[in-house]
Structures are given as C-alpha cells and as structure tokens.
Design an enzyme around this catalytic site. Structure first.
Site, mmCIF file in Angstrom:
data_model
loop_
_atom_site.group_PDB
_atom_site.id
_atom_site.type_symbol
_atom_site.label_atom_id
_atom_site.label_comp_id
_atom_site.label_asym_id
_atom_site.label_seq_id
_atom_site.Cartn_x
_atom_site.Cartn_y
_atom_site.Cartn_z
ATOM 1 N N PHE A 141 0.857 -1.179 0.000
ATOM 2 C CA PHE A 141 0.000 0.000 0.000
ATOM 3 C C PHE A 141 0.886 1.219 0.000
ATOM 4 C CE2 PHE A 141 -0.225 -2.067 4.223
ATOM 5 C CZ PHE A 141 0.517 -1.180 4.987
ATOM 6 N N SER A 142 0.330 2.355 -0.414
ATOM 7 C CA SER A 142 1.149 3.509 -0.779
ATOM 8 C C SER A 142 1.612 4.378 0.374
ATOM 9 C CB SER A 142 0.385 4.383 -1.785
ATOM 10 O OG SER A 142 0.061 3.639 -2.927
#
Length: 399
Positions: A10-11
């Site tokens: 995830f970012s």
C-alpha cells in the site's frame, strides 16, 4: 503441493493503521487453502507505504526482492504469487507495468489477482491472448487513477500555501518549534531558541561554524530533537553543516519557504514552490542580527578571520552597506566575471523590499574617490566611531 507467496503493498504509512494489510493477508490465506497451495509464511513480501506509481517497489522494494529470488531459483518455477489486484504490482504507465508482469511470468510464476480470482501465466496468456489486453487495461486504469490523485494532491497543497499566513501548512517545522494541533499555534521551545540565539551571537563575535560546533560539543549542549511525520530524530552530536544551515535559515526570523517535490528523469528533486512567506513562524532572532550574519556569510570572509586572513577583499562593503529603503544589509551578488552587484538581503529573500541591483564597480570607484569627504562629514557617535549609510538618489535611483 505447489508453493504460494503473498505480496502486500500500500502507498502511504497511514494505510498501515487501517484494514489494508489485514485484508490482503486474509485473502491470500483463503485462496491458498481453497486451491491446495502451501502459503510460504517465511518469505512474505510486503511493501508498506511504498508507491508503485513510479516503480519504486519493483526497482528497490520487496517486489524487487521477489524478482531476484525468482531469478536465483530461491523461488521455484511453478510457484504462485498472490496479490490483491494488478495495481499492487505496478501503477506505472501501462507499457512499463506490462514489463514487470511479463518478467514474473517468464520465470514460470503464476500470478493470481485475489480480488477477481484471475490467474496470469505463460499458459493462460498463450491460450487466451485477450488476457493481455485485460491486463493492459487494468494497468491503464491504475496509472490514470494515480495521476489524477497526484494532480488533486498538488492542487490541495497549492490551496494550503495560499492560506499559509493564517493556517500552518503542516506540523513539520524547525527543531526549536512545535505545533499545538489543538490551537493551530506554534510554540517556541525556550531552551532550543536560546541555543540558536547563542549561535548567531558567537558567529557575529568572530567564531566560525567549526569553532561553534566544537564549543557546543565540548559543553555537551544537547543537539535538537526534530519531529518528523514518522518519528523523532536526534543527531548524536553537533555538526558544522547543522550550524551553517541554521545560520542561513530564514525561519529564525519567521520566514517560511514552501517547497514542492518533482521528478526529473525518474529522480526526486525538491525545489522552492513560491515566494517565501514572512511571519509564518514566530521569530526567535531579530532581523538586524540575521542580516548582519548573512552579510558575513554571503560575502568574502573578513581578512581578519582565521585561514582567510590573506585573501583578497572582494567586497569593500561587506557587513557595512545598508539598504536605503529598509535598512537591511546589502550583499554581494556575482552574475558573471564582469557583472557584480550589491542587492538588498531582504529583497533577495523576497521579504518585502524592492529588488534592485546596484553595480558594484561603480559604487566602489565612487566610494574610494569620495571617501575622505564622506568620512570627514559623517556623524560622530561619541564613542570613537563614525557611521554612515549609502542611500539611493530619489531622482535618479542611483547610489
């Protein structure tokens, strides 16, 4: 029984606090159990808070480690890689993202997207060529989403910078300040602010950055603790670079310089976003002290200071000339071998004064020619010193 490996990504670090990690892990466990795969929990690849928009995860992240393990045979051909969706692998432009996908499949790995249960392998891509188009369309969608979010984020920051005089942009600040999030006000840490003032006093008293550093370390003055968005950071000791940066930092007089991040040839670079914002922070050093320090720093060092004692004096007015408009120090600026000027330091930092270049050679020649008369007519201070100020002519604008 074939082995399966999960890849989580995830970012942003904030997503770690949410449900993203648990959801992706749960989906991988369920798929492995349903399809008779052995999920290797020792080799679990997680890129937490790593963006795939510019391919960082595939170049230096955990996905890169997985690709290396495949190439070296640590992960055997015939294994499965379980991901939530294709955008976990890459959000780059489709042609770049497709290269990452094909490099995985080329080594005999089967990629499974858990959100839709779709499998990608050498066999399926050959038997069902439309799967290639499906993957390309998925990568195009993911890339466009990221590009749109990037534009919205830039617009949001632009809006914040427009309101920066009334509301702090972020809680990140110089180490001598802390933001009270409840009130939105900056609090000065007195012990840190006093160290900053001491550094400026010592520099004006003739101590260089090295001498100040040595003194602080000998006296065991604690280096500042700076709070980032993730953790507190504290240097083990004072460094000359820290002192130099502090001496040139306009934040000590309350001025904030917003910056933006841009990518040039795939490399991240930081640049000033707009004009500095005076009055953004509480000032802990007075304007005159700051400008006097800049006059010493940005001009050729005084011939009476340490190893510079034999250097040629390139600025006759270093630490002496003041702006006739605002009273700030005039500093030397060189725009080429034949183009040297004095400019108001306040104007140079975009803090309000008019930016005017004064030709240095003309000023120096005129000063040398008329210095006897100037000194004779200068006001006497009563303490054995003379003082004078150079002002522009109101008619011609010349000095």
């Amino acid at each position: 029984m074939p082995k399966a490996y999960s890849y989580l990504r995830f970012s942003t670090p904030e997503q770690m606090k949410g449900d993203s990690s648990r959801r992706q892990t749960s989906m991988a466990l369920e798929y492995a159990a349903k399809h008779g795969l052995t999920l290797d929990e020792d080799l679990t690849y997680k890129d937490l808070g790593v963006s795939a928009f510019r391919g960082k995860n595939a170049e230096e992240g955990k996905l890169s480690e997985f690709l290396d393990a495949v190439r070296t045979g640590k992960v055997e051909s015939g294994s499965f890689l379980l991901v939530e969706s294709l955008d976990r692998i890459s959000r780059q432009a489709a042609w770049l993202a497709l290269g990452t996908l094909t490099s995985i499949l080329a080594h005999g790995i089967t990629l499974v997207t858990l959100a839709d249960g779709k499998t990608y392998s050498q066999v399926t891509m050959t038997a069902q060529p439309w799967d290639l188009m499906y993957a390309v369309m998925g990568f195009i969608r993911a890339n466009e989403e990221s590009a749109y979010k990037s534009r919205r984020l830039k617009d949001a920051w632009f809006g914040k910078r427009q309101k920066a005089t009334t509301k702090p942009l972020t809680s990140i600040a110089p180490a001598w300040l802390r933001l009270d999030k409840a009130t939105g006000q900056w609090n000065v840490l007195p012990e840190c602010a006093e160290v900053v003032r001491r550094i400026f006093r010592d520099y004006l008293a003739g101590h260089g950055a090295k001498g100040i550093t040595v003194a602080l370390n000998k006296e065991r003055v604690p280096p500042f603790i700076r709070e980032s968005s993730q953790r507190k950071r504290q240097a083990p000791r004072w460094h000359r670079t820290t002192i130099r940066r502090m001496l040139e930092n306009p934040a000590v007089i309350g001025t904030h310089t917003p910056h933006v991040t841009e990518y040039v040839n795939g490399k991240k670079r930081r640049k000033a976003a707009q004009q500095p914002i005076p009055g953004y922070f509480p000032a802990i050093v007075d304007e005159d002290t700051f400008q006097r320090v800049q006059a010493l720093r940005l001009n050729t060092p005084s011939p009476l200071r340490g190893r510079n004692s034999n250097r040629e004096v390139k600025n006759l007015f270093g630490g002496l000339a003041r702006c006739g408009q605002c009273g700030a120090a005039m500093v030397r600026m060189c725009k080429g071998p034949k183009y040297t000027y004095l400019v108001c330091q306040t104007a140079r930092y975009g803090a309000g004064c008019k930016y005017t270049l004064v030709p240095y050679q003309q000023l120096e020649s005129a000063f040398i020619q008329h210095v006897p008369r100037l000194v004779a007519s200068a006001a006497y201070s009563g303490q054995g010193e003379h003082s004078f100020q150079l002002k522009p002519s109101s008619r011609s604008g010349r000095w």
